[in-house]
Design a protein around this motif. Structure first.
Motif, PDB file in Angstrom:
ATOM      1  N   ASP A   1      70.036 -27.708  20.804  1.00 59.57           N
ATOM      2  CA  ASP A   1      71.060 -26.871  21.653  1.00 59.57           C
ATOM      3  C   ASP A   1      71.392 -27.458  22.966  1.00 59.57           C
ATOM      4  OD1 ASP A   1      68.431 -26.901  22.703  1.00 59.57           O
ATOM      5  OD2 ASP A   1      68.488 -24.634  22.902  1.00 59.57           O
ATOM      6  N   SER A   2      70.987 -28.467  23.317  1.00 61.19           N
ATOM      7  CA  SER A   2      71.798 -29.332  24.477  1.00 61.19           C
ATOM      8  C   SER A   2      72.835 -29.454  24.047  1.00 61.19           C
ATOM      9  CB  SER A   2      70.832 -30.614  24.785  1.00 61.19           C
ATOM     10  OG  SER A   2      69.440 -30.261  25.032  1.00 61.19           O
ATOM     11  N   CYS A   3      73.183 -30.018  23.099  1.00 61.28           N
ATOM     12  CA  CYS A   3      74.805 -30.115  22.658  1.00 61.28           C
ATOM     13  C   CYS A   3      75.352 -29.227  21.545  1.00 61.28           C
ATOM     14  CB  CYS A   3      74.825 -31.608  22.080  1.00 61.28           C
ATOM     15  SG  CYS A   3      74.444 -32.977  23.054  1.00 61.28           S
ATOM     16  N   HIS A   4      74.477 -28.829  20.611  1.00 57.35           N
ATOM     17  CA  HIS A   4      75.097 -28.078  19.523  1.00 57.35           C
ATOM     18  C   HIS A   4      74.956 -26.544  19.992  1.00 57.35           C
ATOM     19  CE1 HIS A   4      75.383 -31.033  16.714  1.00 57.35           C
ATOM     20  NE2 HIS A   4      74.474 -31.495  17.426  1.00 57.35           N
ATOM     21  N   THR A   5      76.136 -25.955  19.609  1.00 63.80           N
ATOM     22  CA  THR A   5      76.372 -24.443  20.317  1.00 63.80           C
ATOM     23  C   THR A   5      76.302 -23.568  18.876  1.00 63.80           C
ATOM     24  OG1 THR A   5      78.434 -24.606  20.193  1.00 63.80           O
ATOM     25  CG2 THR A   5      77.506 -25.030  22.420  1.00 63.80           C
ATOM     26  N   ALA A   6      75.720 -22.312  19.231  1.00 64.59           N
ATOM     27  CA  ALA A   6      75.895 -21.269  18.004  1.00 64.59           C
ATOM     28  C   ALA A   6      77.359 -20.843  17.895  1.00 64.59           C
ATOM     29  CB  ALA A   6      74.929 -20.093  18.309  1.00 64.59           C
ATOM     30  N   ILE A   7      77.855 -20.639  16.538  1.00 62.85           N
ATOM     31  CA  ILE A   7      79.146 -20.268  16.182  1.00 62.85           C
ATOM     32  C   ILE A   7      79.742 -19.000  17.086  1.00 62.85           C
ATOM     33  CG2 ILE A   7      80.474 -19.504  14.645  1.00 62.85           C
ATOM     34  CD1 ILE A   7      79.205 -21.434  12.878  1.00 62.85           C
ATOM     35  N   TRP A   8      78.615 -18.149  17.077  1.00 60.18           N
ATOM     36  CA  TRP A   8      79.030 -16.659  17.899  1.00 60.18           C
ATOM     37  C   TRP A   8      78.741 -16.854  19.366  1.00 60.18           C
ATOM     38  CZ3 TRP A   8      74.808 -17.907  14.731  1.00 60.18           C
ATOM     39  CH2 TRP A   8      73.693 -17.971  15.326  1.00 60.18           C
TER      40      TRP A   8
ATOM     41  N   GLY B   1      80.798 -18.280  21.415  1.00 59.97           N
ATOM     42  CA  GLY B   1      81.989 -18.739  22.015  1.00 59.97           C
ATOM     43  C   GLY B   1      82.131 -19.865  22.951  1.00 59.97           C
ATOM     44  N   VAL B   2      81.166 -20.595  23.011  1.00 59.79           N
ATOM     45  CA  VAL B   2      81.190 -21.802  23.819  1.00 59.79           C
ATOM     46  C   VAL B   2      81.336 -23.056  22.554  1.00 59.79           C
ATOM     47  CG1 VAL B   2      79.825 -23.358  25.118  1.00 59.79           C
ATOM     48  CG2 VAL B   2      79.465 -20.946  25.384  1.00 59.79           C
ATOM     49  N   PHE B   3      82.198 -23.772  22.988  1.00 58.63           N
ATOM     50  CA  PHE B   3      82.528 -25.153  22.348  1.00 58.63           C
ATOM     51  C   PHE B   3      81.341 -26.270  22.669  1.00 58.63           C
ATOM     52  CE2 PHE B   3      87.043 -23.601  22.413  1.00 58.63           C
ATOM     53  CZ  PHE B   3      87.095 -23.480  21.258  1.00 58.63           C
ATOM     54  N   MET B   4      81.035 -26.967  21.608  1.00 58.72           N
ATOM     55  CA  MET B   4      80.098 -28.071  21.995  1.00 58.72           C
ATOM     56  C   MET B   4      80.550 -28.948  23.027  1.00 58.72           C
ATOM     57  SD  MET B   4      78.520 -30.545  18.950  1.00 58.72           S
ATOM     58  CE  MET B   4      78.396 -32.056  19.105  1.00 58.72           C
ATOM     59  N   GLY B   5      81.878 -29.209  23.041  1.00 63.47           N
ATOM     60  CA  GLY B   5      82.631 -30.047  24.084  1.00 63.47           C
ATOM     61  C   GLY B   5      82.201 -29.410  25.502  1.00 63.47           C
ATOM     62  N   ASP B   6      82.179 -28.061  25.598  1.00 68.22           N
ATOM     63  CA  ASP B   6      81.910 -27.469  27.051  1.00 68.22           C
ATOM     64  C   ASP B   6      80.565 -28.310  27.289  1.00 68.22           C
ATOM     65  OD1 ASP B   6      83.983 -25.887  26.964  1.00 68.22           O
ATOM     66  OD2 ASP B   6      83.010 -24.332  25.797  1.00 68.22           O
ATOM     67  N   ARG B   7      79.638 -28.444  26.483  1.00 66.19           N
ATOM     68  CA  ARG B   7      78.041 -28.956  26.677  1.00 66.19           C
ATOM     69  C   ARG B   7      78.283 -30.318  27.109  1.00 66.19           C
ATOM     70  NH1 ARG B   7      74.058 -25.764  24.267  1.00 66.19           N
ATOM     71  NH2 ARG B   7      74.744 -23.741  24.738  1.00 66.19           N
ATOM     72  N   CYS B   8      79.339 -31.145  26.615  1.00 69.10           N
ATOM     73  CA  CYS B   8      79.592 -32.467  26.837  1.00 69.10           C
ATOM     74  C   CYS B   8      80.021 -32.582  28.195  1.00 69.10           C
ATOM     75  CB  CYS B   8      80.513 -33.012  25.939  1.00 69.10           C
ATOM     76  SG  CYS B   8      80.133 -32.972  24.062  1.00 69.10           S
ATOM     77  N   LEU B   9      81.088 -31.516  28.456  1.00 74.08           N
ATOM     78  CA  LEU B   9      81.655 -31.615  29.838  1.00 74.08           C
ATOM     79  C   LEU B   9      80.618 -31.287  31.160  1.00 74.08           C
ATOM     80  CD1 LEU B   9      85.171 -30.352  28.902  1.00 74.08           C
ATOM     81  CD2 LEU B   9      84.452 -32.862  29.555  1.00 74.08           C
ATOM     82  N   ALA B  10      79.891 -30.624  30.685  1.00 73.42           N
ATOM     83  CA  ALA B  10      78.594 -30.171  31.807  1.00 73.42           C
ATOM     84  C   ALA B  10      77.711 -31.236  32.152  1.00 73.42           C
ATOM     85  CB  ALA B  10      77.661 -29.245  31.202  1.00 73.42           C
ATOM     86  N   CYS B  11      77.614 -32.286  31.329  1.00 75.22           N
ATOM     87  CA  CYS B  11      76.805 -33.514  31.886  1.00 75.22           C
ATOM     88  C   CYS B  11      77.907 -34.610  32.239  1.00 75.22           C
ATOM     89  CB  CYS B  11      76.119 -34.173  30.479  1.00 75.22           C
ATOM     90  SG  CYS B  11      74.494 -33.000  30.046  1.00 75.22           S
ATOM     91  N   HIS B  12      78.931 -34.837  31.469  1.00 74.78           N
ATOM     92  CA  HIS B  12      79.899 -35.722  31.807  1.00 74.78           C
ATOM     93  C   HIS B  12      80.975 -34.993  32.745  1.00 74.78           C
ATOM     94  CE1 HIS B  12      78.213 -38.422  28.821  1.00 74.78           C
ATOM     95  NE2 HIS B  12      77.887 -37.739  27.954  1.00 74.78           N
ATOM     96  N   THR B  13      80.501 -35.034  33.949  1.00 72.67           N
ATOM     97  CA  THR B  13      81.354 -34.277  35.072  1.00 72.67           C
ATOM     98  C   THR B  13      82.542 -35.291  35.326  1.00 72.67           C
ATOM     99  OG1 THR B  13      79.986 -35.431  36.648  1.00 72.67           O
ATOM    100  CG2 THR B  13      79.570 -32.969  36.055  1.00 72.67           C
ATOM    101  N   ASP B  14      82.344 -36.462  35.351  1.00 72.63           N
ATOM    102  CA  ASP B  14      83.395 -37.730  35.550  1.00 72.63           C
ATOM    103  C   ASP B  14      84.733 -37.146  34.426  1.00 72.63           C
ATOM    104  OD1 ASP B  14      81.782 -38.544  33.534  1.00 72.63           O
ATOM    105  OD2 ASP B  14      82.521 -40.573  33.750  1.00 72.63           O
TER     106      ASP B  14
END
Length: 189
Positions: free
Chosen positions: A69-76, A78-91
């Motif tokens: 769940d650090s990367c994968h989000t639950a379908i319900w 409303g958060v995209f997996m990419g949101d999790r990417c951008l949370a770490c990859h701030t550059d």
């Protein structure tokens, strides 16, 4: 009609449901959880210079271990997996916000990270999927039209322009050196 106190939940239906749960559990244990995980995460370093840099509390995706769940989000959610990417990859988030750098020019959104970046291909695999035939070179101001088959007998590979594969950088001066070597007659004119 026979009166059933459990409705459609007959004894045989409950038995089969129980056996299915046991079978999935056994498959999970016997497969080392590969029934749910398509493969190991990348253990490669994260920065351009090959230095280990901490992002989101880890220095590589493999350090996330079983925290899916650090990367994968639950379908319900409303958060995209990419949101999790951008949370770490701030550059990358900064590039997309300011429309600068590679990711900003590509107009990357949180929903499009997986178009170029995949994981679960093993500890030594890159999380970047670079395919010269699908990367939008035109958006970068450099069309590959004359560099791909059938325009040339043998297509140009990524590393012929991007010498340092760790950085993925490209200098337009590289064009001059290659074309001077290949097109001596045209370049001399």
């Amino acid at each position: 009609m026979k009166n059933r106190p459990l409705g459609c939940f007959t004894f045989s239906a409950l038995l089969f449901a129980f056996l299915a749960v046991v079978a999935v559990g056994a498959a999970m244990v016997l497969s080392g959880n590969s029934i749910f995980s398509p493969g190991d995460l990348s253990a490669l370093t994260l920065d351009d210079g090959g230095q280990r840099v901490e992002l989101g509390g880890v220095t590589s995706h493999s350090e996330l271990g079983t925290r899916c769940d650090s990367c994968h989000t639950a379908i319900w959610s409303g958060v995209f997996m990419g949101d999790r990417c951008l949370a770490c990859h701030t550059d990358v988030a900064q590039q997309t916000a300011t429309r600068t750098g590679l990711h900003g020019r590509l107009e990357v959104t949180a929903a499009t990270c997986m178009g170029c970046h995949t994981d679960h291909r093993g500890a030594t695999a890159s999380a970047t999927r670079a395919d010269v035939n699908v990367f939008p070179h035109d958006d970068m101001g450099f069309a590959l039209t004359a560099h791909l088959v059938p325009a040339v007998a043998q297509g140009i590979g990524c590393r012929e322009c991007h010498q340092d594969s760790a950085k993925g950088d490209y200098e337009r001066t590289d064009c001059l050196g290659c074309h001077q070597r290949l097109d001596q007659a045209k370049m001399a004119a």
